[in-house]
Design an enzyme around this catalytic site. Structure first.
Site, PDB file in Angstrom:
ATOM      1  N   GLY A  62       7.804   4.268  10.577  1.00  0.00           N
ATOM      2  CA  GLY A  62       7.061   3.647   9.689  1.00  0.00           C
ATOM      3  C   GLY A  62       6.464   2.441  10.717  1.00  0.00           C
ATOM      4  O   GLY A  62       6.160   2.880  11.717  1.00  0.00           O
ATOM      5  N   VAL A  63       5.152   1.860  10.474  1.00  0.00           N
ATOM      6  CA  VAL A  63       3.811   0.639  10.417  1.00  0.00           C
ATOM      7  C   VAL A  63       4.282  -0.005  10.546  1.00  0.00           C
ATOM      8  O   VAL A  63       3.353  -0.721  11.535  1.00  0.00           O
ATOM      9  CB  VAL A  63       2.911   1.173  10.584  1.00  0.00           C
ATOM     10  CG1 VAL A  63       2.950   3.050  10.629  1.00  0.00           C
ATOM     11  CG2 VAL A  63       2.987   0.945   9.078  1.00  0.00           C
ATOM     12  N   GLY A  64       5.053  -1.090   9.671  1.00  0.00           N
ATOM     13  CA  GLY A  64       5.258  -2.514   9.587  1.00  0.00           C
ATOM     14  C   GLY A  64       5.101  -3.659  10.421  1.00  0.00           C
ATOM     15  O   GLY A  64       4.880  -4.249  10.658  1.00  0.00           O
ATOM     16  N   GLU A  65       5.921  -3.450  10.962  1.00  0.00           N
ATOM     17  CA  GLU A  65       6.903  -4.706  11.490  1.00  0.00           C
ATOM     18  C   GLU A  65       6.140  -4.568  13.328  1.00  0.00           C
ATOM     19  O   GLU A  65       6.249  -5.425  12.778  1.00  0.00           O
ATOM     20  CB  GLU A  65       8.624  -3.555  11.551  1.00  0.00           C
ATOM     21  CG  GLU A  65       9.712  -3.265  10.828  1.00  0.00           C
ATOM     22  CD  GLU A  65       9.427  -4.391   9.948  1.00  0.00           C
ATOM     23  OE1 GLU A  65      10.174  -5.704   9.912  1.00  0.00           O
ATOM     24  OE2 GLU A  65       8.636  -4.247   8.490  1.00  0.00           O
ATOM     25  N   THR A 107       7.337   3.878   3.514  1.00  0.00           N
ATOM     26  CA  THR A 107       7.392   5.216   3.665  1.00  0.00           C
ATOM     27  C   THR A 107       7.961   6.383   4.260  1.00  0.00           C
ATOM     28  O   THR A 107       8.636   7.130   4.286  1.00  0.00           O
ATOM     29  CB  THR A 107       5.732   4.787   5.061  1.00  0.00           C
ATOM     30  OG1 THR A 107       4.887   3.613   4.470  1.00  0.00           O
ATOM     31  CG2 THR A 107       4.903   6.355   5.148  1.00  0.00           C
ATOM     32  N   GLY A 160       0.721  -1.008   0.118  1.00  0.00           N
ATOM     33  CA  GLY A 160       0.038   0.267  -0.072  1.00  0.00           C
ATOM     34  C   GLY A 160       0.843   1.000   0.380  1.00  0.00           C
ATOM     35  O   GLY A 160       0.188   2.233   0.322  1.00  0.00           O
ATOM     36  N   SER A 186       9.853  -1.926   7.957  1.00  0.00           N
ATOM     37  CA  SER A 186       9.335  -0.583   7.884  1.00  0.00           C
ATOM     38  C   SER A 186      10.075   0.905   7.210  1.00  0.00           C
ATOM     39  O   SER A 186       9.742   2.025   7.870  1.00  0.00           O
ATOM     40  CB  SER A 186       9.183  -0.355   9.482  1.00  0.00           C
ATOM     41  OG  SER A 186       8.096  -1.112   9.963  1.00  0.00           O
ATOM     42  N   ARG A 187      10.404   0.886   6.145  1.00  0.00           N
ATOM     43  CA  ARG A 187      11.464   1.620   5.774  1.00  0.00           C
ATOM     44  C   ARG A 187      10.787   2.286   4.706  1.00  0.00           C
ATOM     45  O   ARG A 187      11.051   3.556   4.802  1.00  0.00           O
ATOM     46  CB  ARG A 187      12.836   1.622   5.442  1.00  0.00           C
ATOM     47  CG  ARG A 187      13.204   0.691   4.358  1.00  0.00           C
ATOM     48  CD  ARG A 187      13.982   0.421   3.987  1.00  0.00           C
ATOM     49  NE  ARG A 187      14.359   0.388   2.477  1.00  0.00           N
ATOM     50  CZ  ARG A 187      14.462   1.922   1.712  1.00  0.00           C
ATOM     51  NH1 ARG A 187      14.639   3.245   1.700  1.00  0.00           N
ATOM     52  NH2 ARG A 187      14.749   1.785  -0.575  1.00  0.00           N
TER      53      ARG A 187
END
Ligand SMILES: Cc1cc2nc3c(=O)[nH]c(=O)nc-3n(C[C@H](O)[C@H](O)[C@H](O)COP(=O)(O)OP(=O)(O)OC[C@H]3O[C@@H](n4cnc5c(N)ncnc54)[C@H](O)[C@@H]3O)c2cc1C
Ligand code: FES
Ligand code: FES
Lengths: 289, 164, 825
Positions: free
Chosen positions: C730-733, C547, C505, C544-545
């Site tokens: 970053g929000v993913g990790e 964005t 996304g 998570s880098r």
């Protein structure tokens, strides 16, 4: 998948004739949800495949009082689960067939395939054994009937003879004052294979004593197992919490589990106790109406 | 290896396809027809990425031998939109964030469409049950469930308008 | 927009002071239509004329010497175009690169070089031979005709057993690496990491209360639904074209360049749409062998892993054995901590202990500590990055121990954590200070949440027990090189061109940033991610880098484009550039606002006049890391008779810095939480004594289905990061980090059984409950005594204090040994 020859006969007679003519190395194909996985992943390499797809009169699910329930070996699990008669008269079959795989699997797979695949964890096997189902088998020598209890001979092994095809599964009429229940333990809610399972089926006499009891255990032996000691404890007695507990403990000693990726031996014994108690309790409740 | 012809209706079009019997319906769709919208995540019935409708019922196309599709009606994700207009479930997935990487989405959409055909007002539990044969590793399912809820409401509203 | 709002001008800064129009909006995914219609092309969806199919023969042994390989029948099979073994690699590479290569160069304990087993196999399912044939069935037939003779060797699959001096050696040429040098005798202990501060013995001896435990997690897989797939083509001009499902096309180009010993210009890589990666597709898998097959066969070759290959022979996340002791005062203040973390990194070195320690202990101030990490080789596949690599394992140990401490002290688990939580300026275990962070804010968000504030509900199912657990997590944040172009079309619309892969996304987020800075509607921005010949350079996506750092590049590129447009407008207005104002798609002359041009008019004129059409560029190499913290509240129901556990509710609070697209943030959090639930409850590799994986399929490797996943409420906490656009982090990790521990803590709350090993559903719960009834304590500290490791190098090349760095380097995420430095001519 490796190459094979494919046959799609239009009749049972033709199917068994092909099996006779082509000899060993062939496989019967119903829904394919076991067979294709084996051919893709487990090194099963059939020389030829006989599909039941085009065989007329194998997809029925019918009930007639006096003749019982007849499930054609090409009827899908969904056909069985959604059948009105089965839902009303054989809830334990709906319960167990409804646990197999996903909607997608149930739309492809069959009860017949579940039985013929003879996995010790097959979900429809314990209830069908508990209900005393009869299998109608066909070969080029003609039909024969075999109680399902005698069908399983080992993991993936059955009493089917070379060239024989399962045509129908016949379940006797429902008995008054009877009740059955099936439960399995799986780590996931759905889409999982039983670590252990139990089916209980009882008939109560007018005096409230147990006149008939069947307890079948799944995934704790090379085939579905009869918990004979547990069954014997129940017959002739008025069921009570204590009796049920005792039968559940007896079932544990009837089990012959192994340790594998799905569970350890000791955990499976533990589960058999719990599942037998739970299914027996529910079976008796529903028999009492 | 003997090849054979399989006649199958795919997304409303009759197809006559040449194949060996040891290929699957999924292979036919992807390789013979270049309908690569249907995905292969496991090849063994476990993930649901290959879900298509056969005669209106969702099945794992990875477990259907090509010749078994003879004479059947197959619907794939490419057949959901009509006249370049997205199916309400497709729109809801986009709007509600019901997809991330999107690899599970085609199969998920097919399961959702099958559910909404038989149950116009599914509960959250029946939605979860209906898609339990479709693994998604990205979304945690929450927004997929919401998307199907939204789609069902919209389809009902549309049907109500249409019937007036 | 109404005219009463403050005009936004190009010179206005900083960005987060202005009213954001597109930032913070729940806009729909930019590539959504392609994905819901089946048009998006993933790794396996591309084909080429004359294409062959590649397949690999897996080893049936976990550890064995390859005595002989008979390929004659396979080679003779009609339709087979190439058959390659490990021994063929140097020859083929030498032909491709026209250089001389020693076979030894490929005979290294580096998974990156050894793409096919050579001389010996070191894990079950390791590829031994690769073939390319006209159909998949013929390729399979060819594999069946290959006869390999193996001489089985003793197998070790348990990391603790592998550490014993008498354990079978997995690799003959791996020597323990420590901070003080390299050992001189080979060992399964590939690396020892020691981090310490203060006098921990004294701190723990003086503690008023201590807890300790040994925690175990299973090897788990990232579980992306799309198996690795690759298509490679060689052309007579000496160039290779690769289509692959990867987290970074430039990483693949660099890796292949290093592997094939050819310059990057001979390689063109297109990253397909990617069907999930979670770290695993940051490293190469199929690309080298697929390339060699295509070269050898002289035809394009497509390969796609089967699911069992994915599970057996890609890079799962390491299992860990973690001993933890905490010492504290009765008010909960931590005084000291001791830990030994043993990581089963599989058959090849790599991975790394530090990440797990920093994630596990990083959230807390510990005055004195000693943390040891051991990377241990076993006969399992080499391991790799999985979402916040090693974080969930470390957090499972530390957050479980904190839960034990809170219960022992009778204080709320949130109070305990707030008492010890790090703030800006505090240092992590690797001694790196934290910049501005929002940890306490996530704890407070949970503390103030209605679910935490209300009494525990009773179970919805008769006989089941309900419990509630809390845990926290940290991810240090990823950085790396990113670059973006923003092409302004002649209608004033924008197309972002990047060479980064969108995992889930980021394209949409990037378009939002560009729309925001160009002040044009979101719908007028598009984004493409073309191949390595076309796109500007980017490091792979991961950690998570994206964005954060690509976002910065896009932000800068958009501002650059805007500045250039303003300059073009000034040429058209015939006035100085600093007299031009811009807002929402319109330029005007400040002294006479009636003289106006739309961005479309400016762009159209610029296309053929003045300084010409506009391309904005933005690039970034290093940013300050933006650590992200999360606190999760998990509610479970436990069947005390079977040990079944179901997670029924989750509240996940996370510091996202700035939610550019809340829907996307929530999606990341929910996805991470459900992966964490799988890790906690049902996922895990099961090996038998011969080292064979017993569950290489998705029926027995049990990832959560929709029925196993609960409702997940996300609380987005926004404490802006110091660097990066709009304060975004970053929000993913991080969302996966707290979940396994939170689930275990909730299970304890429900049934009083402390489960110390994952996956925990079923038997472990029954055992833990019975242990707590009977008072069995399985949690004593078993400290390891390895003795001194003899090192050949007495001068310490690296000392831990010298160059402190968070071990959450992006490199961790894209396995160094595979992403070799590209050879630049
Ligand atoms: C994802 C997934 C989940 C599953 N979950 C479950 C589960 O929860 N519980 C469970 O019990 N099973 C499960 N299964 C196994 C399988 O779906 C069932 O056993 C199914 O009922 C098999 O039916 P089928 O028609 O597909 O059999 P097929 O695959 O067609 O056949 C199975 C075997 O029986 C033989 N056979 C089939 N029909 C006949 C016949 N009429 N005469 C002679 N031989 C015959 C075949 O030769 C083959 O050896 C699962 C499978 C998958 C892929
Ligand atoms: S690919 Fe068919 S179910 Fe996974
Ligand atoms: S969106 Fe990626 S698997 Fe579902």
């Amino acid at each position: 998948m490796r190459a094979f020859a494919y046959h799609a006969p239009a009749s049972l007679a033709e199917a068994v004739a092909i099996l006779r003519r082509e000899g060993p190395g062939g496989r019967v194909l119903a829904g394919g949800t076991d067979l294709l996985v084996q051919m893709k992943e487990r090194g099963t390499v059939p020389r030829y495949v006989v599909s039941l797809r085009a065989v007329a009169d194998l997809s029925h699910v019918t009930f007639q009082t006096g003749r019982g329930l007849v499930i054609g070996s090409r009827a899908s699990l969904t056909d069985v689960i959604t059948n009105r008669d089965v839902r009303e008269r054989y809830p334990i079959i709906v319960e167990s067939a409804g646990l197999v795989g996903s909607h997608q699997i149930q739309n492809l797979g069959t009860v017949g395939g579940n039985i013929c695949n003879a996995s010790p964890s097959a979900d429809t096997a314990p209830p069908l054994i508990a209900l005393g189902a009869i299998l109608r088998l066909h070969s080029d020598q003609g039909p024969r009937e075999l109680p399902i209890a005698e069908f399983f001979t080992g993991p993936g092994r059955t009493a089917l003879e070379e060239g024989e095809v399962l045509a129908e599964i016949i379940v006797p009429d429902p008995q008054p004052h009877s009740g059955g229940s099936y439960e399995r333990y799986t780590p996931r809610q759905e889409m999982d294979i039983a670590v252990a399972s139990a089916a209980s089926f009882v008939i109560l006499a007018p005096d409230g004593t147990v006149s008939h009891a069947k307890i079948i255990l799944g995934a704790v032996g090379p085939t579905p197992l009869h918990a004979r000691a547990a069954e014997a404890m129940l017959v002739g007695k008025i069921p009570s919490g204590g009796l049920i507990e005792a039968a559940a403990s007896a079932a544990v000693s009837d089990a012959r589990p192994i340790s594998d990726q799905r569970g350890s031996e000791s955990y499976r014994r533990h589960l058999i106790n719990v599942l037998t108690r739970r299914t027996l309790t529910r079976a008796i409740e529903s028999a009492r109406g | 290896m003997a090849k054979m012809i399989v006649n199958v209706e795919v997304n409303g079009e009759l197809q006559e396809l040449l194949t060996e019997p040891h290929r699957t319906l999924l292979d036919l769709l992807r390789d013979n027809l270049s309908l690569t919208g249907t995905k292969e995540g496991c090849g063994s019935g476990d993930c649901g990425a290959c879900t298509v409708l056969i005669d209106g019922r969702p099945v794992n196309s990875c477990l259907v031998l090509a010749p078994e599709a003879e004479g059947r009606r197959v619907t794939t994700v490419e057949g959901l939109a009509e006249d370049n207009k997205l199916h309400p479930v497709q729109t809801a997935f986009i709007e509600e964030g019901g997809l991330q990487c999107g690899i599970c989405t085609p199969g998920m959409l097919i399961s959702a469409v099958a559910l909404l055909r038989s149950n116009t007002e599914p509960s959250e539990q029946s939605i979860r049950y209906a898609i339990s044969g479709n693994l998604c590793r990205c979304t945690g399912y929450d927004k997929i469930v919401r998307a199907i809820e939204v789609a069902s409401k919209r389809m009902k509203a549309n049907a109500a308008i249409a019937s007036h | 927009m109404t005219t009463t709002e403050l005009p936004r001008t190009v010179t206005e800064a900083p960005a987060d002071k202005v009213t954001h129009v597109v930032i913070g909006q729940r806009v729909a995914k930019i590539e959504g239509v392609d994905k819901v219609t089946g048009k998006a092309l993933y790794g396996a969806d591309t084909s080429r004329p004359g294409m062959l199919w590649g397949k690999m023969l897996p080893s049936p042994h976990a550890h064995a010497i390859i005595t002989s390989i008979d390929l004659s029948a396979a080679r003779a099979l009609p339709g087979v175009f190439a058959v390659i073994t490990g021994a063929d690699l140097p020859g083929i590479v030498a032909r491709i690169s026209e250089t001389d290569l020693t076979p030894e160069e490929f005979d290294t304990p580096s998974r990156g070089k050894q793409i096919l087993a050579w001389k010996k196999v070191v894990f079950f399912g390791q590829p031994v031979v690769a073939v390319a044939a006209v159909t998949p069935a013929i390729a399979e037939e060819a594999l069946a005709l290959i006869k390999v003779v193996y001489e089985p060797l003793p197998v070790v699959v348990d990391p603790e057993a592998a550490m014993r001096p008498d354990a079978p050696l997995v690799q003959n040429a791996v020597f323990t690496e420590t901070f003080s040098g390299k050992a001189t005798t080979p060992s399964n202990i590939a690396k020892v990491t020691e981090l310490s501060r203060g006098n921990v013995d004294e701190a723990i001896a003086n503690a008023e209360v201590t807890v300790s435990g040994t925690f175990r997690t299973a090897m788990v897989h990232q579980g992306y639904i799309e198996p690795q797939a690759c298509l490679a083509e060689y052309s007579a001009d000496g160039r290779f074209t690769i289509w692959t499902s990867t987290q970074g096309q430039f990483g693949v180009r660099g890796g292949l360049s290093g592997f094939l010993k050819i310059p990057p210009r001979r390689i063109r890589v297109t990253a397909s749409e990617i069907g999930g990666g979670f770290g695993a597709k940051g490293a190469m898998t199929l690309e080298p062998i697929c390339t060699l097959l295509a070269y050898s066969a002289g035809r394009p070759v497509k390969m796609q892993l089967t699911r069992s290959e994915v599970l057996r022979a890609t890079r799962p996340a390491p299992d860990a054995v973690m001993h933890v002791t905490l010492g504290a005062r009765t008010d909960g203040t931590l005084l000291g901590a001791r830990a030994a973390f043993i990581w089963d990194v599989g058959a090849y070195p790599g991975g790394g202990s530090v990440g797990g320690i920093n994630c596990g202990f990083g959230p807390y101030i510990v005055p004195a500590y000693s943390y040891d990490g051991y990377d241990v080789l076993t006969n399992r596949p080499s391991t790799g990055a999985y979402r916040a690599p090693n974080g969930p394992q470390g957090a499972f140990a530390v957050e479980s121990a904190l839960d034990m401490l809170a219960r022992k002290l009778g204080i709320s688990p949130i109070t305990l954590r707030l008492r010890n939580a790090v703030r800006e300026g505090d240092r992590n275990p690797s001694d790196v200070p934290y910049p501005r962070i929002g940890f306490r804010e996530t704890l407070e968000a949970i503390e103030n949440h209605p679910v935490w504030a209300s009494p525990k509900a009773t179970s919805s199912r008769p006989g089941w027990l309900r419990g509630r657990g809390v845990a926290c997590g940290l991810w240090g944040g990823g950085v790396g090189t990113s670059m973006a172009h923003v092409n302004i079309g002649e209608d004033g619309s924008a197309v972002i061109v990047t060479g980064a892969v969108d995992l889930a996304g980021t394209r949409t987020t990037m378009a939002q940033i560009a729309a925001e800075e160009l002040q044009i509607p979101f719908e007028r921005v598009n984004i493409v991610q073309p191949d390595t010949d076309t796109a500007p350079f980017n490091n792979p996506t991961g950690g998570s880098r994206l964005t954060y750092s690509l976002g910065t590049a896009v932000y800068r590129a958009a501002i650059d484009a805007r500045t250039k447009l303003k300059q073009r407008a000034s040429q058209q207005f015939r006035c100085p550039a600093d007299e031009v104002d811009y807002r929402d798609g319109e330029f005007w002359v400040r002294s006479d606002p009636s003289i106006r041009l739309t961005i479309g008019q400016v762009a159209r004129s610029a296309a053929g006049s003045g300084d010409g059409p506009v391309v904005g560029t933005g690039e970034v190499t290093h940013l300050l890391r933006a650590p992200a913290f999360a606190t999760q509240l998990v509610e479970v129901e436990v069947d005390p008779e079977t040990g079944a556990v179901q997670v029924v509710n989750v509240v996940a609070a996370q510091d996202v810095g700035r939610a550019i697209n809340p829907t996307a943030c929530e999606g990341q959090i929910q996805g991470g939480v459900v992966q964490g639930i799988g890790w906690a409850l049902t996922e895990g590799y099961v090996y038998d004594e011969q080292g064979r994986l017993r569950n290489p399929g998705l029926l027995d490797y049990r990832m959560p289905t929709a029925l196993d996943a609960p409702n997940i409420e996300c609380v987005l906490v926004e404490v802006p990061a110091i660097d990066g656009p709009y304060g975004v982090r970053g929000v993913g990790e991080v969302p996966i980090v707290p979940t396994p521990a939170a689930v275990a803590n909730a299970v304890f709350d429900a049934c009083a059984g402390r489960v110390t090993s994952l996956p925990l559903c079923g038997e472990p719960v029954i055992v833990a409950m019975s242990d707590s009834r009977t008072g069995v304590d399985r949690s004593q500290m078993v400290m390891f005594n390895l003795g001194p490791i003899p090192t050949g190098n007495s001068s310490a090349p690296e000392s831990p204090g010298e160059e402190p760095k968070l071990a959450t380097e992006v490199e961790d995420y894209c396995a160094e040994d595979d992403v070799a430095e590209p050879e630049i001519e």
